[in-house]
Design a protein around this motif. Structure first.
Motif, PDB file in Angstrom:
ATOM      1  N   UNK B  16       0.806  -1.232   0.000  1.00  0.00           N
ATOM      2  CA  UNK B  16       0.000   0.000   0.000  1.00  0.00           C
ATOM      3  C   UNK B  16       0.835   1.277   0.000  1.00  0.00           C
ATOM      4  N   UNK B  17       1.885   1.267  -0.753  1.00  0.00           N
ATOM      5  CA  UNK B  17       2.795   2.416  -0.737  1.00  0.00           C
ATOM      6  C   UNK B  17       2.174   3.627  -1.437  1.00  0.00           C
ATOM      7  N   UNK B  18       2.220   4.750  -0.776  1.00  0.00           N
ATOM      8  CA  UNK B  18       1.759   5.998  -1.389  1.00  0.00           C
ATOM      9  C   UNK B  18       2.848   7.050  -1.236  1.00  0.00           C
ATOM     10  N   UNK B  27      -1.471  18.646  -3.471  1.00  0.00           N
ATOM     11  CA  UNK B  27      -0.867  17.328  -3.412  1.00  0.00           C
ATOM     12  C   UNK B  27      -0.979  16.596  -4.742  1.00  0.00           C
ATOM     13  N   UNK B  28       0.116  15.936  -5.103  1.00  0.00           N
ATOM     14  CA  UNK B  28       0.060  15.087  -6.293  1.00  0.00           C
ATOM     15  C   UNK B  28       0.550  13.710  -5.881  1.00  0.00           C
ATOM     16  N   UNK B  29      -0.248  12.712  -6.160  1.00  0.00           N
ATOM     17  CA  UNK B  29       0.160  11.360  -5.801  1.00  0.00           C
ATOM     18  C   UNK B  29       0.970  10.753  -6.929  1.00  0.00           C
ATOM     19  N   UNK B  30       2.256  10.571  -6.681  1.00  0.00           N
ATOM     20  CA  UNK B  30       3.107   9.985  -7.705  1.00  0.00           C
ATOM     21  C   UNK B  30       2.945   8.468  -7.720  1.00  0.00           C
ATOM     22  N   UNK B  51       6.498   9.645 -16.218  1.00  0.00           N
ATOM     23  CA  UNK B  51       5.656  10.361 -15.277  1.00  0.00           C
ATOM     24  C   UNK B  51       4.608   9.500 -14.602  1.00  0.00           C
ATOM     25  N   UNK B  52       4.700   8.176 -14.764  1.00  0.00           N
ATOM     26  CA  UNK B  52       3.685   7.329 -14.130  1.00  0.00           C
ATOM     27  C   UNK B  52       4.108   6.915 -12.730  1.00  0.00           C
ATOM     28  N   UNK B  53       5.273   7.368 -12.284  1.00  0.00           N
ATOM     29  CA  UNK B  53       5.685   7.075 -10.916  1.00  0.00           C
ATOM     30  C   UNK B  53       6.681   5.938 -10.799  1.00  0.00           C
ATOM     31  N   UNK B  68       4.446   8.757   2.149  1.00  0.00           N
ATOM     32  CA  UNK B  68       3.487   9.243   3.144  1.00  0.00           C
ATOM     33  C   UNK B  68       2.756   8.115   3.851  1.00  0.00           C
ATOM     34  N   UNK B  69       2.529   7.008   3.174  1.00  0.00           N
ATOM     35  CA  UNK B  69       1.919   5.895   3.898  1.00  0.00           C
ATOM     36  C   UNK B  69       2.291   4.588   3.224  1.00  0.00           C
ATOM     37  N   UNK B  70       2.038   3.502   3.917  1.00  0.00           N
ATOM     38  CA  UNK B  70       2.386   2.197   3.376  1.00  0.00           C
ATOM     39  C   UNK B  70       3.637   1.652   4.009  1.00  0.00           C
ATOM     40  N   UNK B  71       4.116   0.558   3.457  1.00  0.00           N
ATOM     41  CA  UNK B  71       5.234  -0.142   4.057  1.00  0.00           C
ATOM     42  C   UNK B  71       6.220  -0.575   2.984  1.00  0.00           C
TER      43      UNK B  71
END
Lengths: 324, 321, 275
Positions: B16-18, B27-30, B51-53, B68-71
C-alpha cells in the motif's frame, strides 16, 4: 516522379567528413527513413537538405536537386523561400519549434503569412482547416492555447500541423517521436502515415529505431559514420538485410514474439578523424575479413535498386546460398 | 512460476505504498497504493509511460524519497531507515543502476574510486583486498583493468553504464533496481548491456526490479511484469509467455505501440476519443477505447483473473464482466 | 569555435597567468627588488622627477615612489588574498551546509545573507571599521564579513542542483555519509566555479582596500599603501603628477589583470563543460 534528388553528397567540418557520398532520390508521397546510431551523421544530412548545416559544416561535394535547381548553390535568401513553404522540418523535442510565449494560433498565422500574402482571418481559417484535417477534436481551443498547456504528444502533433500549414512537398522529421511515450509515439507515427495519404507529402524521417523506420517508411537507408551502408525498401532491410551492420543492428533489438539472444555490436566506432581507407565498420564487424580495413568496399546495386557497400557481400551470398 | 515454489525467500515487500509530492497545485500522488513482493532471484519488470511514478517508486525503495503511507520492507529492514547501521545494511541488500549515464558518475572521481566506494564504506575493504575486488569487478563487467585510472569524460556511454553496473555489483546485493538503464544508449550498445545484466543475474542469483517503458526489452529480461499507469498498478502478469494475454486497455495499447521486427502491416487505428475524467473514475478512462459507464464513476481495484494474473479494470473480474 | 581562435585564447590565458606569477614573485621579493627603503625620508630629494635612481620619482618627503608602490602592492595583494581565503572558506562551507541540509539550517543561513546583502558592502565595512577602529586587521574582518555572502549564495545554488543528480544518489547508496558526500562529491564539482568568482573578487578587493585607505579607514600613514599614496598625492597633483599616475596605473593594471584572468578561467571552464 522524383522531387528530390541527392547525388554523391559530402559534408565536412574542417577536414573531417561527417557525411560521405550519400545519394538517394525521393518520389512524391514517398517516405524515406534514415536509420543510424548517435553520431552517424544522420541529423547533419537532414539539416543539409534545407541548407542548415549546423555549426560550420560545409557541403564539400555533390548536389541536392529540388525542382531543377541545386540547393547547395543557393544563397540563404533563396533558401528561406524554399524552407517552410516547400520543404518543412520538425524536430525531436516536442514543441521545440513552438514559441513558448505565443499562442498556437498566432504562430500558425505568422508561419502562413510569411510565405503567402493573405489576411490574418484567412490564415486563421487555413490553420483551422489543417488542424481539423489532422483530426484535432478541439481545433479552436488549440488555436487559443499556449504550448505549455498541451501535452508532449499534442505539441508534437501541433508542430507537425504547423510544418504542414503551407502544404510542403517534403517534410523532414528529425527523431520526431523519440522524446514521446510508446503509446503516443505510435499515434504520431500513424498520423504521419495518414497525412501522407491526405497531402501526398514526401517525408524523410531520421530515427535510431530500425523497427519504427521499417514500419513507417517505404525506403530505408542505414547510415553508419556518414555513409549509407545499405539502402533499400523497408521490407528488404527488415527481412533480408544484406550488410553485416544492418544485421547486427537488427539482432540488437529485442522482440516480443521471438526470444533470441541479443548480440549487440562490440567495440568503439572509428572517430571521424581516424577513418580507415577501407570499410568504416571493419573494426566492429564480425563477418569481415582482415583486408576490410584497407580495401575500399564496392557499391553493389541489385536490379531493383538495393544498395549495399560491403567487401564481403559476394561471400555472404554464397554462404547463405550454400546453407540453403 | 511453478518451479519457484520451493520456498524462496521474499526480499522486497511493498504494501500500500503511497508517495505524495507537494506542488503549487496541491498534493500530487506519484505512487498510489502500490503493492509488490519480489522473491530471491526473481526478475520483475515494471512498465509504464514517463511520469507514471516508476522512478519515484525506485527512489522510495532506495530511501531517497520519503513516502506518506504504506510499508517498504527489504530483507527485514523497514523503511524509513533510522540508524546508520540500518542504512549500511540496506545498501548491501539493494543497489540501483541509473538512467542518466552522464549524471550517474562524479566527473571528478576515477573509475576505480567509484567502484571502490561501496566496498570501502559498506564492506570495510582496504588495501590489496580492495584492489583485487575492483579488478575482479572490472573483469566480470568486461572492462579492461587500465580503466580503473580513467575518468568519466574519458570513456563512452556504454562503458559508463558498465562501470555503474560494476559498482552496483560490488557489494553483491540481493536486489538491483534498474531504472531505465539503457534508454540513453544506442541499441547496439543497449544489447551488450542487457546481455551483461542477464549474465550477472544468472551467475549471482540476484533479483532485479527492471523499470522501463520498452515492453519488448522488459519481456526479454523479466519473468513477471507489472504494468503501471498514473501511479497505480493496472495489471500484473506472472509470466512473459502470457504477454499476449495482457488485457487491460492500457497494456493493450502498449502492446500495439511496439514496432515488431516481423509485422509489416500498417493498421492505422481509429482516432482516439477523449473523455472528460471525473476525479473518482478510472485513471485511463480519458484515453480508453473500451470504456464503459462505470469506468467514469469508480476506480477499479486489482482483481485476480488467473494464476498470478491481476488486473485493475472494470471490464474484467467481478460482476461487470 | 575555430582552431585558430582557440589557440589565441590559449596564448592570452597563459600570458595572463605568467603576468600574475610575475607580480606574485615581485611582491614576494619586495625587499630585494625595491631600490630604496619605502619609509626612508630624504629631505634633499623632495618631489624629484622620475630618474634613473628613482624610476617613479620621489614624494613630498623624498621617499622613493617605486619602492612604495612595490610595498603597497604587496600589502594590497596580500590583504586581498587573505580576505578572499577567509570569505571563500567560510562562504563555501556555509553555502554547502545550507544547500545540502536544507530546512531550518538553510533558512537561517540564507536570512543572514539576505540581511547582509541588504546593505551596500562598503557601508558595512565603514560601520565595522568605524566601531572597531582603523587598521588592516579590522579591515580584513570587515571585508571578510561582507565578502562570504557571495560564495555562500553561489555554492548553495550549485549544491541544490547537484544534490538531485544521480551520482549523489549513487554515492548515498554506496554508504557515503553526508560529510563524505559534501567533501568528495560536491566540493570538487563546485570548486572551479567558485575559483572564478574568487579571481574576480581579488581585483575588486584591491580597489575596496584602497578606497578604505583613501577614506582614512585602512592603513595609516606613513605605511606604503596604494590608496593612501593616491590620497596623499592630491595636494601635489599639479606639481608632481607622477605621485598619482604611477600608483594609479599600477593599481589599474593589477585589477584588470585579475578581471581578465577571471574571464579567461570562466571561458575555459565553459568550454570544458560544453565539450
Amino acid at each position: 516522379m522524383s522531387i528530390l534528388e541527392v547525388c554523391d553528397l559530402s559534408i565536412g567540418y574542417g577536414k573531417q567528413r561527417i557525411v560521405r557520398n550519400v545519394s538517394f532520390t525521393l518520389k512524391k508521397g514517398e517516405i524515406l527513413a534514415i536509420v543510424g546510431e548517435s553520431g552517424s551523421g544522420k541529423s547533419t544530412l537532414l539539416r543539409a537538405l534545407i541548407g542548415k548545416t549546423p555549426g560550420g559544416g560545409q557541403v564539400n561535394k555533390g548536389e541536392i536537386i529540388y525542382e531543377n535547381q541545386d540547393l547547395t548553390s543557393l544563397n540563404q535568401t533563396q533558401l528561406r523561400k524554399i524552407r517552410g513553404k516547400s520543404i518543412a522540418m520538425i524536430f525531436q523535442s516536442p514543441g521545440g519549434t513552438l514559441n513558448p510565449v505565443r499562442k498556437i494560433g498566432s504562430q500558425f498565422i505568422e508561419a502562413i503569412r510569411t510565405h503567402i500574402e493573405i489576411t490574418k482571418a484567412e490564415a486563421y481559417h487555413k490553420a483551422l482547416e489543417i488542424l481539423t484535417k489532422l483530426h484535432f477534436k478541439n481545433a479552436t481551443q488549440i488555436m487559443e492555447a499556449y504550448p505549455f498547456q498541451l501535452s508532449g504528444g499534442m505539441k508534437q502533433r501541433v508542430a507537425i500541423a504547423l510544418a504542414l500549414a503551407l502544404e510542403p512537398d517534403i517534410l523532414l522529421a528529425d527523431e520526431p517521436t523519440s522524446a514521446l511515450d510508446a503509446t503516443v509515439q505510435k499515434k504520431v507515427i500513424d498520423e504521419m502515415l495518414e497525412l501522407r495519404k491526405h497531402f501526398n507529402t514526401a517525408i524523410i524521417i531520421v530515427t535510431h529505431n530500425i523497427c519504427l523506420a521499417s514500419y513507417i517508411a517505404d525506403k530505408v537507408g542505414v547510415m553508419y559514420l556518414g555513409q549509407f551502408l545499405e539502402f533499400g525498401t523497408a521490407e528488404e532491410i527488415l527481412l533480408s538485410p544484406q550488410h553485416p551492420y544492418t544485421r547486427a543492428l537488427l539482432d540488437s533489438v529485442p522482440d516480443l514474439s521471438q526470444k533470441k539472444t541479443l548480440t549487440g555490436i562490440e567495440g568503439q566506432r572509428y572517430g571521424f578523424h581516424e577513418l580507415p581507407s577501407g570499410c568504416s565498420f571493419s573494426n566492429r564487424c564480425k563477418e569481415g575479413g582482415v583486408s576490410c580495413k584497407d580495401l575500399v568496399p564496392p557499391k553493389t546495386v541489385s536490379d531493383h535498386g538495393h544498395v549495399c557497400i560491403c567487401n564481403q557481400l559476394m561471400n555472404h551470398r554464397q554462404d547463405r546460398n550454400a546453407k540453403k | 512460476m511453478q518451479k519457484n515454489k520451493n520456498k524462496t525467500e521474499v526480499i522486497l515487500k511493498i504494501e500500500d505504498l503511497t508517495v505524495e509530492y507537494f506542488s503549487k497545485k496541491g498534493k500530487k500522488r506519484a505512487v498510489n497504493r502500490f503493492s509488490l513482493t519480489i522473491k530471491e532471484g526473481e526478475c520483475v519488470g515494471l512498465v509504464g509511460e514517463s511520469g507514471c511514478g516508476k522512478s519515484t517508486l525506485a527512489n522510495a525503495i532506495m530511501g531517497f524519497v520519503p513516502f506518506s503511507s504504506g510499508k517498504i520492507c527489504l530483507k527485514g529492514n523497514q523503511l524509513p531507515l533510522k540508524k546508520q547501521t540500518q542504512v549500511r545494511e540496506h545498501y548491501t541488500n539493494v543497489q540501483m543502476i541509473f538512467q542518466n549515464i552522464n549524471e550517474s558518475m562524479n566527473l571528478r572521481q576515477s573509475v576505480f574510486d567509484y567502484i571502490a566506494e561501496p566496498l570501502r564504506n559498506l564492506k570495510k575493504c582496504r588495501g590489496n583486498d580492495l584492489d583485487r575486488q575492483v579488478g575482479k569487478l572490472l573483469e566480470i563487467t568486461g572492462l579492461p583493468q587500465a580503466y580503473g585510472g580513467r575518468y568519466p569524460a574519458q570513456i563512452s556511454g556504454g562503458e559508463k553504464q558498465r562501470v555503474v553496473i560494476a559498482k552496483a555489483l560490488a557489494v553483491q546485493p540481493k536486489l538491483i533496481i534498474c531504472d531505465e538503464p539503457t534508454s540513453a544508449l544506442d541499441v547496439s550498445v543497449q544489447a551488450l548491456v542487457i546481455e551483461l545484466l542477464r549474465k550477472m543475474q544468472k551467475d549471482q542469483q540476484m533479483a532485479y526490479l527492471f523499470i522501463s517503458h520498452d515492453l519488448p526489452l522488459v519481456s526479454y529480461l523479466c519473468s513477471r511484469i507489472v504494468v503501471m499507469y498514473d501511479g497505480e498498478v493496472v495489471e500484473i502478469i506472472p509470466n512473459v509467455d502470457l504477454m499476449t494475454e495482457l488485457k487491460h486497455p492500457y497494456s493493450q495499447d502498449l502492446l500495439e505501440a511496439t514496432f515488431s521486427k516481423q509485422s509489416d502491416e500498417r493498421i492505422v487505428k481509429k482516432q482516439i476519443q477523449y473523455h472528460e475524467l471525473q476525479s473518482n473514475g478510472c485513471q485511463y478512462y480519458p484515453y480508453c477505447e473500451l470504456a464503459i459507464g462505470i469506468c467514469n464513476e469508480s476506480r477499479p481495484q486489482l482483481k485476480k483473473i488467473g494464476e498470478g494474473h491481476e488486473i485493475a479494470c472494470h471490464r474484467y473480474g467481478g460482476k461487470h464482466e | 569555435m575555430s582552431e585558430k581562435r582557440k589557440n589565441v585564447q590559449e596564448i592570452i590565458f597563459y600570458g595572463l597567468l605568467a603576468a600574475t606569477i610575475l607580480i606574485a614573485i615581485m611582491v614576494a621579493l619586495a625587499n630585494q627588488i625595491a631600490p630604496h627603503d619605502p619609509l626612508a625620508v630624504d629631505y634633499s630629494m623632495i618631489l624629484q622627477k622620475p630618474s634613473a635612481a628613482y624610476p617613479f620619482g620621489t614624494d613630498n618627503m623624498g621617499r622613493c615612489v617605486l619602492s612604495r608602490v612595490i610595498y603597497g602592492l604587496r600589502s594590497s595583494v596580500a590583504m586581498a588574498l587573505l580576505i578572499t581565503l577567509i570569505s571563500f572558506t567560510m562562504g563555501t562551507f556555509l553555502g554547502m551546509v545550507s544547500g545540502y541540509y536544507g530546512r531550518v539550517v538553510d533558512t537561517l543561513i540564507m536570512r543572514i545573507t539576505d540581511t547582509l546583502l541588504a546593505f551596500p558592502g562598503l557601508v558595512i565595512c565603514i560601520a565595522i571599521v568605524g566601531i572597531m577602529g582603523a587598521g588592516w586587521k579590522n579591515v580584513v574582518i570587515a571585508l571578510a564579513i561582507s565578502g562570504w555572502v557571495e560564495y555562500a549564495r553561489v555554492s548553495r545554488g550549485m549544491v541544490l542542483s547537484l544534490r538531485e543528480k544521480e551520482f549523489i544518489k549513487a554515492a548515498r547508496s554506496s554508504g557515503c555519509g553526508r560529510v563524505r558526500i559534501m567533501i568528495v562529491h560536491i566540493l570538487p564539482n563546485i570548486f572551479q566555479q567558485l575559483l572564478v568568482i574568487a579571481t574576480f573578487n581579488i581585483g575588486h578587493l584591491i580597489l575596496t582596500f584602497a578606497g578604505l585607505a583613501i577614506l582614512g579607514l585602512g592603513e595609516q600613514p606613513p605605511a606604503p599603501e596604494l590608496g593612501l599614496m593616491l590620497s596623499e598625492s592630491k595636494q601635489f597633483l599639479q606639481l608632481a603628477p607622477w605621485l598619482m599616475v604611477y600608483p594609479g596605473l599600477v593599481m589599474f593594471l593589477v585589477v584588470m589583470l585579475f578581471s581578465l584572468l577571471g574571464d579567461c578561467l570562466r571561458d575555459r571552464m565553459n568550454q570544458k563543460t560544453s565539450q
